[in-house]
Design a protein around this motif. Structure first.
Motif, PDB file in Angstrom:
ATOM      1  N   SER A  88       1.008  -1.088  -0.067  1.00 23.92           N
ATOM      2  CA  SER A  88      -0.107  -0.004   0.122  1.00 23.92           C
ATOM      3  C   SER A  88       0.964   1.082   0.091  1.00 23.92           C
ATOM      4  N   SER A 109     -10.491  -2.853  -3.065  1.00 20.90           N
ATOM      5  CA  SER A 109     -10.732  -1.620  -2.310  1.00 20.90           C
ATOM      6  C   SER A 109      -9.176  -1.012  -1.435  1.00 20.90           C
ATOM      7  N   ASP A 110      -8.144  -1.938  -1.316  1.00 17.69           N
ATOM      8  CA  ASP A 110      -7.284  -1.584  -0.807  1.00 17.69           C
ATOM      9  C   ASP A 110      -6.208  -0.662  -1.818  1.00 17.69           C
ATOM     10  N   ALA A 112      -7.403   0.824  -4.252  1.00 17.75           N
ATOM     11  CA  ALA A 112      -8.462   2.129  -4.537  1.00 17.75           C
ATOM     12  C   ALA A 112      -8.095   3.097  -3.407  1.00 17.75           C
ATOM     13  N   ASP A 113      -8.025   2.732  -2.085  1.00 18.51           N
ATOM     14  CA  ASP A 113      -7.635   3.747  -0.919  1.00 18.51           C
ATOM     15  C   ASP A 113      -6.127   4.296  -1.339  1.00 18.51           C
ATOM     16  N   SER A 114      -5.058   3.271  -1.626  1.00 16.71           N
ATOM     17  CA  SER A 114      -3.786   3.737  -1.922  1.00 16.71           C
ATOM     18  C   SER A 114      -3.602   4.820  -3.022  1.00 16.71           C
ATOM     19  N   VAL A 116      -6.062   6.854  -3.935  1.00 18.14           N
ATOM     20  CA  VAL A 116      -6.826   7.971  -3.491  1.00 18.14           C
ATOM     21  C   VAL A 116      -5.779   8.874  -2.757  1.00 18.14           C
ATOM     22  N   ARG A 117      -5.104   7.941  -1.736  1.00 13.37           N
ATOM     23  CA  ARG A 117      -4.054   8.838  -0.633  1.00 13.37           C
ATOM     24  C   ARG A 117      -2.853   9.538  -1.648  1.00 13.37           C
ATOM     25  N   ALA A 138     -10.882   5.855  -8.440  1.00 13.55           N
ATOM     26  CA  ALA A 138     -10.138   6.532  -7.240  1.00 13.55           C
ATOM     27  C   ALA A 138      -9.012   7.483  -7.743  1.00 13.55           C
TER      28      ALA A 138
END
Length: 369
Positions: A88, A109-110, A112-114, A116-117, A138
């Protein structure tokens, strides 16, 4: 049980491969060309002139892990920028960093979160992913999204992942030849041509003795494969081979770099027993062993460098295994060729993919579509 007659019968293979897995495995060169073109259209070449604080290679399930391992091994400890391989995006990511990621799963989803960050903090993101779903959303409008153009079954998307990563590294001027500093061509035609040639060698109409993937599948059948790389790049390919065997043939393999793998003392003893041959005086009925025997081990040495794999193994472990199968494609990619190690790594990964598919078909592990 392995049906070895199937591998010599192209019509029977075609009848069994209703899902077209073999055809998909043969698209490696086409995947590279289409991914390189898609990367250009996504603006990846616009990274030219950027010298990032760090290059972050995201390692996600599937081909992404192999691609990250191969790219990191190519760059090595002499890389002009720090290379971070991680699952990540790290907390310190910022506008001076470049992130490269690949997935075949649009709903990761993990990841996608990365993404976005990373984009929120201003990092450059090169994303190889399906165009629909949370991962693409994302990075919408802020990541350089490279969408797949050639659909393949799960586990056969490494050429695409590798091509997108190489496109990014080429734009950043991080991949050059060992002697003359020549960069990879933006279209990755040399890599695609090498994979096309390997697909030609491995086509179903070729007999096993002329088909390296069929030959390898027959050698691995009814064995526990030990896939040991004699160099860091080959070790990354070995790990890919273990995943390919599990995905397509339901075979459990033990991959690693030869110096580290050789410390598995029980496996080394099993290798030595296999090299010594079976005891011709042993009566399995008079001397029962208390249970079924485990499949014998089969050592496959993978090599991408210029040196002889046997000599490298002897130098790094203090001994050799003359009975090992050696996969060192110097006949296909001659010594001294530009970017030879990369070409051999991609070729070996493709060979392992196709061998795994052949083994899966011959053991009826691959289910009809």
């Amino acid at each position: 049980m392995l049906d070895d007659t199937l591998l010599a019968d192209p019509r029977a293979l075609a009848a069994l491969d209703t899902g077209g897995v073999l055809r998909s495995a043969a698209t490696a060169g086409a995947q590279v060309r289409s991914a390189a073109q898609a990367a250009e259209e996504a603006g990846v070449p616009q990274l030219a002139g950027t010298r990032p604080r760090a290059l972050v290679l995201l390692r996600r399930p599937g081909a992404s892990a192999t691609a990250a391992g191969i790219l990191a091994a190519l760059l090595g400890p002499t890389s002009a920028v720090p290379v971070v391989v991680t699952d990540s995006v790290p907390s310190w990511i910022g506008p001076l960093d470049v992130v490269v990621a690949h997935t075949a799963e649009a709903t990761d989803s993990d990841l996608a979160d990365s993404v976005v960050r990373a984009v929120r903090r201003g990092a450059e993101v090169v994303l190889s992913a399906p165009g629909e779903g949370p991962v693409a959303s994302a990075g919408a409008g802020r990541a350089r999204l490279v969408e797949p153009r050639i659909p393949v079954p799960p586990g056969l998307d490494l050429p695409r992942a590798l091509a997108v990563g190489l496109s990014a590294l080429g734009a950043l001027d991080l991949i050059t030849g060992p002697s003359d500093g020549s960069p990879l061509d933006p279209g990755l035609e040399v890599l695609a041509d090498a994979l096309d040639a390997e697909a030609e060698r491995n086509q179903p109409s070729h007999e096993p003795f002329m088909n390296p993937a069929k030959s390898l599948a027959l050698r691995l059948a009814d064995h526990t494969p030990l896939l040991w790389g004699t160099d860091r790049l080959a070790a990354a390919v070995a790990r890919h081979g273990a995943v390919a065997l599990a995905t397509h043939a339901g075979v459990v393999a033990f991959p690693g770099e030869v110096a580290e793998a050789a410390t598995a003392t029980a496996l080394v003893r099993a290798l030595d027993r296999g090299a010594a041959g079976a005891d011709i005086f042993r009566d399995p009925f008079a001397d029962p062993d208390g249970g079924p025997e485990a499949p014998p081990v089969r050592l496959v040495l993978l090599a991408t460098g210029e040196d002889d794999p046997g000599q490298v193994t002897l130098r790094r472990t203090g001994r050799g295994w003359p009975s090992a199968d050696v996969q060192h494609p110097v006949d296909e990619v001659a010594r001294g060729v530009r970017h030879a190690a990369l070409l051999r790594a991609a070729l070996l990964a493709s060979r392992l993919d196709v061998a795994s598919v052949y083994l899966g078909l011959a053991t009826r592990t691959i289910e009809p579509a």
